[in-house]
Motif scaffolding. Sequence first.
Motif, PDB file in Angstrom:
ATOM      1  N   PHE A 187       2.588   5.924  -2.682  1.00 54.76           N
ATOM      2  CA  PHE A 187       3.836   6.818  -3.230  1.00 54.76           C
ATOM      3  C   PHE A 187       3.790   7.040  -4.700  1.00 54.76           C
ATOM      4  O   PHE A 187       3.931   8.281  -5.123  1.00 54.76           O
ATOM      5  CB  PHE A 187       5.066   6.133  -2.909  1.00 54.76           C
ATOM      6  CG  PHE A 187       6.172   6.828  -3.430  1.00 54.76           C
ATOM      7  CD1 PHE A 187       6.968   8.014  -2.836  1.00 54.76           C
ATOM      8  CD2 PHE A 187       7.124   6.327  -4.453  1.00 54.76           C
ATOM      9  CE1 PHE A 187       7.787   8.516  -3.481  1.00 54.76           C
ATOM     10  CE2 PHE A 187       8.037   7.035  -5.017  1.00 54.76           C
ATOM     11  CZ  PHE A 187       8.628   8.104  -4.506  1.00 54.76           C
ATOM     12  N   PHE A 188       3.363   6.123  -5.455  1.00 56.04           N
ATOM     13  CA  PHE A 188       3.557   6.238  -7.133  1.00 56.04           C
ATOM     14  C   PHE A 188       2.245   7.043  -7.410  1.00 56.04           C
ATOM     15  O   PHE A 188       2.420   7.775  -8.279  1.00 56.04           O
ATOM     16  CB  PHE A 188       3.478   4.889  -7.760  1.00 56.04           C
ATOM     17  CG  PHE A 188       5.005   4.312  -7.850  1.00 56.04           C
ATOM     18  CD1 PHE A 188       5.921   4.988  -8.648  1.00 56.04           C
ATOM     19  CD2 PHE A 188       5.302   3.114  -7.110  1.00 56.04           C
ATOM     20  CE1 PHE A 188       7.185   4.402  -8.410  1.00 56.04           C
ATOM     21  CE2 PHE A 188       6.368   2.462  -7.076  1.00 56.04           C
ATOM     22  CZ  PHE A 188       7.315   3.274  -7.928  1.00 56.04           C
ATOM     23  N   LEU A 189       1.201   7.016  -6.639  1.00 53.75           N
ATOM     24  CA  LEU A 189      -0.015   7.806  -6.679  1.00 53.75           C
ATOM     25  C   LEU A 189       0.022   9.296  -6.630  1.00 53.75           C
ATOM     26  O   LEU A 189      -0.055   9.875  -7.524  1.00 53.75           O
ATOM     27  CB  LEU A 189      -1.301   7.234  -6.046  1.00 53.75           C
ATOM     28  CG  LEU A 189      -2.459   8.010  -6.416  1.00 53.75           C
ATOM     29  CD1 LEU A 189      -3.299   7.818  -7.810  1.00 53.75           C
ATOM     30  CD2 LEU A 189      -3.535   7.455  -5.245  1.00 53.75           C
ATOM     31  N   ALA A 190       0.926   9.480  -5.349  1.00 51.99           N
ATOM     32  CA  ALA A 190       1.408  10.925  -5.198  1.00 51.99           C
ATOM     33  C   ALA A 190       2.264  11.550  -6.015  1.00 51.99           C
ATOM     34  O   ALA A 190       2.087  12.480  -6.636  1.00 51.99           O
ATOM     35  CB  ALA A 190       1.901  10.953  -3.803  1.00 51.99           C
ATOM     36  N   LEU A 191       3.231  10.693  -6.651  1.00 54.84           N
ATOM     37  CA  LEU A 191       4.215  10.965  -7.566  1.00 54.84           C
ATOM     38  C   LEU A 191       3.641  11.279  -8.905  1.00 54.84           C
ATOM     39  O   LEU A 191       3.891  12.280  -9.574  1.00 54.84           O
ATOM     40  CB  LEU A 191       5.134   9.993  -7.746  1.00 54.84           C
ATOM     41  CG  LEU A 191       6.419  10.393  -8.811  1.00 54.84           C
ATOM     42  CD1 LEU A 191       7.195  11.472  -8.274  1.00 54.84           C
ATOM     43  CD2 LEU A 191       7.183   8.950  -8.998  1.00 54.84           C
ATOM     44  N   ALA A 192       2.691  10.448  -9.295  1.00 56.78           N
ATOM     45  CA  ALA A 192       1.781  10.788 -10.618  1.00 56.78           C
ATOM     46  C   ALA A 192       0.992  11.976 -10.672  1.00 56.78           C
ATOM     47  O   ALA A 192       1.069  12.583 -11.490  1.00 56.78           O
ATOM     48  CB  ALA A 192       0.934   9.550 -11.052  1.00 56.78           C
ATOM     49  N   LEU A 193       0.310  12.222  -9.418  1.00 56.25           N
ATOM     50  CA  LEU A 193      -0.436  13.573  -9.181  1.00 56.25           C
ATOM     51  C   LEU A 193       0.489  14.609  -9.277  1.00 56.25           C
ATOM     52  O   LEU A 193       0.177  15.673  -9.777  1.00 56.25           O
ATOM     53  CB  LEU A 193      -1.252  13.392  -7.960  1.00 56.25           C
ATOM     54  CG  LEU A 193      -2.098  14.400  -7.441  1.00 56.25           C
ATOM     55  CD1 LEU A 193      -3.176  14.600  -8.372  1.00 56.25           C
ATOM     56  CD2 LEU A 193      -2.418  14.365  -6.133  1.00 56.25           C
ATOM     57  N   CYS A 194       1.440  14.646  -8.686  1.00 53.12           N
ATOM     58  CA  CYS A 194       2.658  15.633  -8.734  1.00 53.12           C
ATOM     59  C   CYS A 194       3.124  16.149 -10.199  1.00 53.12           C
ATOM     60  O   CYS A 194       3.007  17.403 -10.551  1.00 53.12           O
ATOM     61  CB  CYS A 194       3.705  15.540  -7.602  1.00 53.12           C
ATOM     62  SG  CYS A 194       3.218  15.619  -6.032  1.00 53.12           S
ATOM     63  N   LEU A 195       3.259  14.949 -10.830  1.00 52.00           N
ATOM     64  CA  LEU A 195       3.825  15.139 -12.226  1.00 52.00           C
ATOM     65  C   LEU A 195       2.672  15.816 -13.369  1.00 52.00           C
ATOM     66  O   LEU A 195       3.103  16.245 -14.106  1.00 52.00           O
ATOM     67  CB  LEU A 195       4.415  14.056 -12.833  1.00 52.00           C
ATOM     68  CG  LEU A 195       5.643  13.371 -12.110  1.00 52.00           C
ATOM     69  CD1 LEU A 195       6.253  12.090 -12.606  1.00 52.00           C
ATOM     70  CD2 LEU A 195       6.563  14.404 -12.310  1.00 52.00           C
ATOM     71  N   THR A 196       1.332  15.354 -12.803  1.00 55.83           N
ATOM     72  CA  THR A 196       0.468  16.177 -13.799  1.00 55.83           C
ATOM     73  C   THR A 196       0.090  17.337 -13.414  1.00 55.83           C
ATOM     74  O   THR A 196      -0.258  18.086 -14.168  1.00 55.83           O
ATOM     75  CB  THR A 196      -0.745  15.137 -13.836  1.00 55.83           C
ATOM     76  OG1 THR A 196      -1.349  14.869 -12.364  1.00 55.83           O
ATOM     77  CG2 THR A 196      -0.358  13.800 -14.193  1.00 55.83           C
ATOM     78  N   VAL A 197      -0.165  17.752 -12.137  1.00 52.72           N
ATOM     79  CA  VAL A 197      -0.667  18.959 -11.603  1.00 52.72           C
ATOM     80  C   VAL A 197       0.169  20.119 -11.537  1.00 52.72           C
ATOM     81  O   VAL A 197       0.124  21.275 -12.107  1.00 52.72           O
ATOM     82  CB  VAL A 197      -1.410  18.813 -10.311  1.00 52.72           C
ATOM     83  CG1 VAL A 197      -1.704  20.184  -9.617  1.00 52.72           C
ATOM     84  CG2 VAL A 197      -2.354  17.977 -10.254  1.00 52.72           C
ATOM     85  N   LEU A 198       1.498  19.959 -11.174  1.00 54.47           N
ATOM     86  CA  LEU A 198       2.648  20.890 -11.032  1.00 54.47           C
ATOM     87  C   LEU A 198       3.118  21.613 -12.360  1.00 54.47           C
ATOM     88  O   LEU A 198       3.161  22.555 -12.426  1.00 54.47           O
ATOM     89  CB  LEU A 198       3.802  20.407 -10.326  1.00 54.47           C
ATOM     90  CG  LEU A 198       3.453  20.102  -8.657  1.00 54.47           C
ATOM     91  CD1 LEU A 198       4.618  19.706  -7.934  1.00 54.47           C
ATOM     92  CD2 LEU A 198       3.027  21.325  -7.958  1.00 54.47           C
ATOM     93  N   LYS A 244       0.872  -1.068  -0.062  1.00 49.87           N
ATOM     94  CA  LYS A 244       0.209   0.081   0.013  1.00 49.87           C
ATOM     95  C   LYS A 244       1.014   1.367  -0.193  1.00 49.87           C
ATOM     96  O   LYS A 244       0.640   2.125  -0.683  1.00 49.87           O
ATOM     97  CB  LYS A 244      -0.999   0.004   1.213  1.00 49.87           C
ATOM     98  CG  LYS A 244      -2.134  -0.916   1.054  1.00 49.87           C
ATOM     99  CD  LYS A 244      -2.919  -0.991   2.559  1.00 49.87           C
ATOM    100  CE  LYS A 244      -4.131  -1.864   2.202  1.00 49.87           C
ATOM    101  NZ  LYS A 244      -5.169  -1.490   3.533  1.00 49.87           N
ATOM    102  N   LYS A 245       1.972   1.120   0.885  1.00 48.26           N
ATOM    103  CA  LYS A 245       3.002   2.354   0.815  1.00 48.26           C
ATOM    104  C   LYS A 245       3.524   2.794  -0.539  1.00 48.26           C
ATOM    105  O   LYS A 245       3.617   4.031  -0.920  1.00 48.26           O
ATOM    106  CB  LYS A 245       4.021   2.183   2.063  1.00 48.26           C
ATOM    107  CG  LYS A 245       3.612   2.265   3.298  1.00 48.26           C
ATOM    108  CD  LYS A 245       4.548   1.995   4.249  1.00 48.26           C
ATOM    109  CE  LYS A 245       4.082   2.047   5.717  1.00 48.26           C
ATOM    110  NZ  LYS A 245       5.185   1.726   6.764  1.00 48.26           N
ATOM    111  N   ILE A 246       3.869   1.525  -1.227  1.00 50.07           N
ATOM    112  CA  ILE A 246       4.497   1.812  -2.516  1.00 50.07           C
ATOM    113  C   ILE A 246       3.259   2.194  -3.749  1.00 50.07           C
ATOM    114  O   ILE A 246       3.784   3.182  -4.326  1.00 50.07           O
ATOM    115  CB  ILE A 246       5.007   0.317  -3.053  1.00 50.07           C
ATOM    116  CG1 ILE A 246       6.258   0.141  -2.393  1.00 50.07           C
ATOM    117  CG2 ILE A 246       5.476   0.457  -4.534  1.00 50.07           C
ATOM    118  CD1 ILE A 246       6.632  -1.403  -2.489  1.00 50.07           C
ATOM    119  N   LEU A 247       2.297   1.884  -3.569  1.00 49.86           N
ATOM    120  CA  LEU A 247       1.155   2.367  -4.635  1.00 49.86           C
ATOM    121  C   LEU A 247       0.740   3.792  -4.057  1.00 49.86           C
ATOM    122  O   LEU A 247       0.629   4.395  -4.998  1.00 49.86           O
ATOM    123  CB  LEU A 247      -0.072   1.251  -4.252  1.00 49.86           C
ATOM    124  CG  LEU A 247      -0.168   0.250  -5.193  1.00 49.86           C
ATOM    125  CD1 LEU A 247      -1.283  -0.807  -4.649  1.00 49.86           C
ATOM    126  CD2 LEU A 247      -0.287   0.453  -6.753  1.00 49.86           C
TER     127      LEU A 247
END
Length: 172
Positions: free
Chosen positions: A7-18, A2-5
């Motif tokens: 982490f990747f979800l937060a990373l994907a969100l940051c890469l699309t919004v920022l 769950k932590k890995i998922l």
Amino acid sequence: MKKILSFFLALALCLTVLPSSYLDVYAAEEAPQPSEEIYEVYNGFGELEFTASSIEEVEEQLNENYNTTPNDRSAAGSFLKLCKFFAKYVGPALQVLTVIEVVYTTVSYANGNAELIDVIDTIVPVSVLKELITSNKRGYLYGKNAGPNPYPPHSYQGSMWVKSQTYYVIGK
């Protein structure tokens, strides 16, 4: 797992919004600036009063035009530059933050119960603040040196008194 998922979800969100918000701000900074500035003067109710080519001309015209009413007790006071402000984009939720750059005088409009930022938020519409973000311009708040607000600060009469005693100027 769950932590890995997460982490990747937060990373994907940051890469699309920022990047999109960064590009919007970068595009606003790269917009061509007009060669001659025009200052638009609005009263506290958002009505365009006049335009001028310099801040000095704005101050001169405010003090000439709006201090001549003989029946108004507050007409004796002159208009003072209260502050210079600008709007700033602070996140992907399209929040607008108004920043006070320089405070010239204290505000007696709210009888000490409100900050200068509250006076700006009362007078300047959010649409104007959003326009300041994209145009990278500054606003100026002018107020009549008319003494303290005679009405309760959170009353309808108090807010109308503040609006009738203030002008804001936007450089175009």
